[in-house]
Design an enzyme around this catalytic site. Structure first.
Site, PDB file in Angstrom:
ATOM      1  N   GLY A 188      46.041  40.688  37.524  1.00 59.48           N
ATOM      2  CA  GLY A 188      47.074  41.117  36.596  1.00 59.48           C
ATOM      3  C   GLY A 188      47.697  42.466  36.886  1.00 59.48           C
ATOM      4  CB  THR A 189      47.893  44.704  39.858  1.00 62.87           C
ATOM      5  OG1 THR A 189      48.402  43.774  40.824  1.00 62.87           O
ATOM      6  CG2 THR A 189      46.391  44.864  40.014  1.00 62.87           C
ATOM      7  CG  ASN A 190      52.506  41.736  40.563  1.00 60.77           C
ATOM      8  OD1 ASN A 190      53.445  42.381  40.984  1.00 60.77           O
ATOM      9  ND2 ASN A 190      51.597  41.198  41.342  1.00 60.77           N
ATOM     10  CG  HIS A 232      55.984  34.843  48.115  1.00 63.59           C
ATOM     11  ND1 HIS A 232      54.895  34.011  47.948  1.00 63.59           N
ATOM     12  CD2 HIS A 232      56.119  35.042  49.447  1.00 63.59           C
ATOM     13  CE1 HIS A 232      54.416  33.699  49.142  1.00 63.59           C
ATOM     14  NE2 HIS A 232      55.123  34.316  50.063  1.00 63.59           N
ATOM     15  CD  GLU A 292      54.534  51.683  50.719  1.00 67.28           C
ATOM     16  OE1 GLU A 292      53.752  52.524  51.183  1.00 67.28           O
ATOM     17  OE2 GLU A 292      55.408  51.106  51.402  1.00 67.28           O
ATOM     18  CB  ALA A 293      57.170  45.683  47.743  1.00 68.42           C
ATOM     19  CD  GLU A 294      52.859  41.864  45.305  1.00 75.17           C
ATOM     20  OE1 GLU A 294      52.406  41.362  44.263  1.00 75.17           O
ATOM     21  OE2 GLU A 294      52.250  41.831  46.381  1.00 75.17           O
TER      22      GLU A 294
HETATM   23  C1  GRF Z   1      49.057  39.517  44.621  1.00 72.15           C
HETATM   24  O1  GRF Z   1      48.797  39.356  45.994  1.00 72.15           O
HETATM   25  C2  GRF Z   1      50.467  39.101  44.347  1.00 72.15           C
HETATM   26  O2  GRF Z   1      51.294  39.348  45.460  1.00 72.15           O
HETATM   27  C3  GRF Z   1      50.370  37.637  44.168  1.00 72.15           C
HETATM   28  O3  GRF Z   1      49.154  37.454  43.443  1.00 72.15           O
HETATM   29  C4  GRF Z   1      48.235  38.502  43.836  1.00 72.15           C
HETATM   30  C5  GRF Z   1      47.532  39.103  42.653  1.00 72.15           C
HETATM   31  O4  GRF Z   1      48.492  39.611  41.774  1.00 72.15           O
HETATM   32  N1  GRF Z   1      51.553  37.161  43.519  1.00 72.15           N
HETATM   33  P1  GRF Z   1      48.031  40.248  40.343  1.00 72.15           P
HETATM   34  O5  GRF Z   1      47.192  41.474  40.655  1.00 72.15           O
HETATM   35  O6  GRF Z   1      47.205  39.205  39.629  1.00 72.15           O
HETATM   36  O7  GRF Z   1      49.309  40.589  39.668  1.00 72.15           O
END
Ligand code: GRF
Length: 197
Positions: free
Chosen positions: A12-14, A110, A179-181
């Site tokens: 869930g970092t995004n 992605h 740096e991107a996501e």
């Molecule tokens: C990351 O590699 C992201 O690029 C992909 O899922 C992975 C985990 O993302 N979409 P998150 O930390 O769960 O947001």
């Protein structure tokens, strides 16, 4: 106010980047109302719960047939009638029915510069392993609208990231995330929420 439903599968970092950007004001007129994961153990659900956001687990493992899972997943989303569905590290293929019901209202992040290193089998670390194996000097991330394919919908944003000597898949993944996501997904949401997409 753009009402967001975020789909997650892992850390869930995004999702956290979106929440922090909303708090920090770099994303205006948007609110995460629901987080759904296919994985009960996803730390992303804990991130939502800490913020008092509805956090649901709808897992294929809880259904006898895939079709039953898809029906339950689509019903949960449609009941909440989000303005935008955000796939943030979501590893389940979105049912075609939902894509039909939410045209140009589902976006995905992605971790490569589509059309490189994408499609079936390219997710998580596998994307970065492939980039390193090919020897590319530049990789990055892409936010695109979701259509019936896998990582094939119209591209909304991209950001390049340098591959450095000695990179391992894990080091490269972290750089692409930082740096991107974590920049692109909030930026895309802010564009859509404020009529700039
Ligand atoms: C990351 O590699 C992201 O690029 C992909 O899922 C992975 C985990 O993302 N979409 P998150 O930390 O769960 O947001």
């Amino acid at each position: 106010m753009l009402r967001l439903l975020v789909c997650v599968s892992g850390g869930g970092t995004n999702l956290q980047a979106i929440l922090d950007a909303i708090d920090g004001g770099t994303v205006a007129n948007a609110r995460v109302e629901t987080v759904i994961s296919n994985n009960a153990g996803a730390y992303a659900l804990e991130r939502a719960r800490r913020r008092g956001i509805e956090a649901l687990c709808i897992s294929p493992k809880d259904y006898a047939a895939r079709a039953d899972f898809e029906t339950a997943f689509c019903a949960a989303v449609e009941e909440r009638s989000p303005d935008l569905i955000v796939l943030a590290g979501f590893l389940v293929k979105v049912p075609d029915r939902l894509i039909a019901d939410f045209p140009r209202r589902i976006i995905n992040i992605h971790p490569s510069l589509i059309p490189s290193f994408c499609g079936v089998g390219y997710y998580g670390l596998k994307v970065h392993e492939a980039a390193l194996a090919r020897g590319v000097k530049i990789t990055g991330a892409t936010v695109h609208y979701v259509d019936g394919g896998m990582d094939t919908g119209p591209i909304l944003l991209q950001k390049a990231v340098e591959v450095k000597p000695g990179d391992t898949p894990e080091i490269l993944q972290r750089r692409v995330m930082e740096e991107a996501e974590w920049k692109l997904l909030p930026q895309a949401i802010d564009m859509i929420a404020n009529g700039r997409a």
